[in-house]
Design a protein around this motif. Structure first.
Motif, PDB file in Angstrom:
ATOM      1  N   VAL A  31       0.912  -1.176  -0.159  1.00 52.59           N
ATOM      2  CA  VAL A  31       0.272  -0.144  -0.151  1.00 52.59           C
ATOM      3  C   VAL A  31       0.701   1.297  -0.028  1.00 52.59           C
ATOM      4  O   VAL A  31       1.974   1.489   0.753  1.00 52.59           O
ATOM      5  CB  VAL A  31      -0.929   0.091   1.052  1.00 52.59           C
ATOM      6  N   THR A  32       0.548   1.977  -0.950  1.00 49.08           N
ATOM      7  CA  THR A  32       1.444   3.359  -1.012  1.00 49.08           C
ATOM      8  C   THR A  32       1.085   4.504   0.032  1.00 49.08           C
ATOM      9  O   THR A  32       0.072   4.450   0.766  1.00 49.08           O
ATOM     10  CB  THR A  32       1.158   3.837  -2.433  1.00 49.08           C
ATOM     11  N   LYS A  33       1.909   5.147   0.034  1.00 44.58           N
ATOM     12  CA  LYS A  33       1.657   6.361   1.332  1.00 44.58           C
ATOM     13  C   LYS A  33       0.479   7.274   0.777  1.00 44.58           C
ATOM     14  O   LYS A  33      -0.432   7.566   1.574  1.00 44.58           O
ATOM     15  CB  LYS A  33       3.057   7.416   1.526  1.00 44.58           C
ATOM     16  N   GLN A  34       0.572   7.422  -0.505  1.00 45.10           N
ATOM     17  CA  GLN A  34      -0.572   8.258  -1.202  1.00 45.10           C
ATOM     18  C   GLN A  34      -1.781   7.573  -0.711  1.00 45.10           C
ATOM     19  O   GLN A  34      -2.852   8.318  -0.700  1.00 45.10           O
ATOM     20  CB  GLN A  34      -0.073   8.404  -2.662  1.00 45.10           C
ATOM     21  N   GLU A  35      -2.323   6.366  -1.009  1.00 44.19           N
ATOM     22  CA  GLU A  35      -3.306   5.483  -0.664  1.00 44.19           C
ATOM     23  C   GLU A  35      -3.652   5.758   0.666  1.00 44.19           C
ATOM     24  O   GLU A  35      -4.852   6.009   0.868  1.00 44.19           O
ATOM     25  CB  GLU A  35      -3.083   4.213  -0.924  1.00 44.19           C
ATOM     26  N   LEU A  36      -2.796   5.632   1.589  1.00 45.85           N
ATOM     27  CA  LEU A  36      -3.205   5.879   2.916  1.00 45.85           C
ATOM     28  C   LEU A  36      -3.525   7.183   3.365  1.00 45.85           C
ATOM     29  O   LEU A  36      -4.522   7.420   4.217  1.00 45.85           O
ATOM     30  CB  LEU A  36      -1.699   5.531   3.707  1.00 45.85           C
ATOM     31  N   GLU A  37      -2.987   8.106   2.682  1.00 39.05           N
ATOM     32  CA  GLU A  37      -3.387   9.476   3.052  1.00 39.05           C
ATOM     33  C   GLU A  37      -4.668  10.124   2.167  1.00 39.05           C
ATOM     34  O   GLU A  37      -4.905  11.272   2.141  1.00 39.05           O
ATOM     35  CB  GLU A  37      -2.184  10.555   2.701  1.00 39.05           C
ATOM     36  N   MET A  38      -5.170   9.200   1.371  1.00 38.24           N
ATOM     37  CA  MET A  38      -6.185   9.569   0.313  1.00 38.24           C
ATOM     38  C   MET A  38      -7.463   9.915   1.209  1.00 38.24           C
ATOM     39  O   MET A  38      -7.964   9.169   2.196  1.00 38.24           O
ATOM     40  CB  MET A  38      -6.653   8.368  -0.493  1.00 38.24           C
ATOM     41  N   THR A  39      -8.196  11.355   0.881  1.00 34.57           N
ATOM     42  CA  THR A  39      -9.286  11.744   1.732  1.00 34.57           C
ATOM     43  C   THR A  39     -10.534  11.578   0.848  1.00 34.57           C
ATOM     44  O   THR A  39     -11.559  11.565   1.328  1.00 34.57           O
ATOM     45  CB  THR A  39      -9.212  13.032   2.217  1.00 34.57           C
ATOM     46  N   SER A  40     -10.477  11.593  -0.548  1.00 34.65           N
ATOM     47  CA  SER A  40     -11.531  11.414  -1.519  1.00 34.65           C
ATOM     48  C   SER A  40     -11.000  10.612  -2.666  1.00 34.65           C
ATOM     49  O   SER A  40      -9.759  10.579  -2.889  1.00 34.65           O
ATOM     50  CB  SER A  40     -12.016  12.830  -1.872  1.00 34.65           C
ATOM     51  N   TYR A  41     -11.725  10.125  -3.348  1.00 33.30           N
ATOM     52  CA  TYR A  41     -11.726   9.379  -4.576  1.00 33.30           C
ATOM     53  C   TYR A  41     -12.270  10.038  -5.726  1.00 33.30           C
ATOM     54  O   TYR A  41     -13.495  10.292  -5.985  1.00 33.30           O
ATOM     55  CB  TYR A  41     -12.285   7.839  -4.202  1.00 33.30           C
ATOM     56  N   ASN A  42     -11.498  10.231  -6.850  1.00 37.48           N
ATOM     57  CA  ASN A  42     -12.048  11.211  -7.843  1.00 37.48           C
ATOM     58  C   ASN A  42     -13.159  10.579  -8.530  1.00 37.48           C
ATOM     59  O   ASN A  42     -13.867  11.272  -9.081  1.00 37.48           O
ATOM     60  CB  ASN A  42     -10.925  11.492  -8.880  1.00 37.48           C
TER      61      ASN A  42
END
Length: 64
Positions: A31-42
Motif C-alpha cells: 500500500v502506497t503512502k498516497q493511498e493511505l493519505e487519500m481523503t477522497s476518490y476522484n
C-alpha cells in the motif's frame, strides 16, 4: 465394465479439475503512502470508502 470406467473417469475429472482450477499465485502489492493519505476518490467523491482489493470465490455447479 464400461460403467466402472465411466465412473472412475468422472471422479478423476471432477477431482483434478477442482485441484487445477485453484490459483494460489496471488500477489499483494504494498500500500502506497498516497493511498493511505487519500481523503477522497476522484471517480466517486461521495463514497465513504474505497475497496483496494476484493477476493472473490466463484464456483459453478454443472449438473443436468
Amino acid at each position: 465394465m464400461k460403467r466402472k470406467i465411466l465412473m472412475i473417469s468422472i471422479i478423476f475429472t471432477a477431482f483434478f479439475s477442482n485441484v487445477w482450477a485453484q490459483d494460489f499465485t496471488r500477489k499483494f502489492d504494498n500500500v502506497t503512502k498516497q493511498e493511505l493519505e487519500m481523503t477522497s476518490y476522484n471517480k466517486a467523491p461521495e463514497a465513504e470508502a474505497v475497496i483496494l482489493y476484493e477476493d472473490v470465490d466463484i464456483s459453478y455447479d454443472v449438473s443436468g
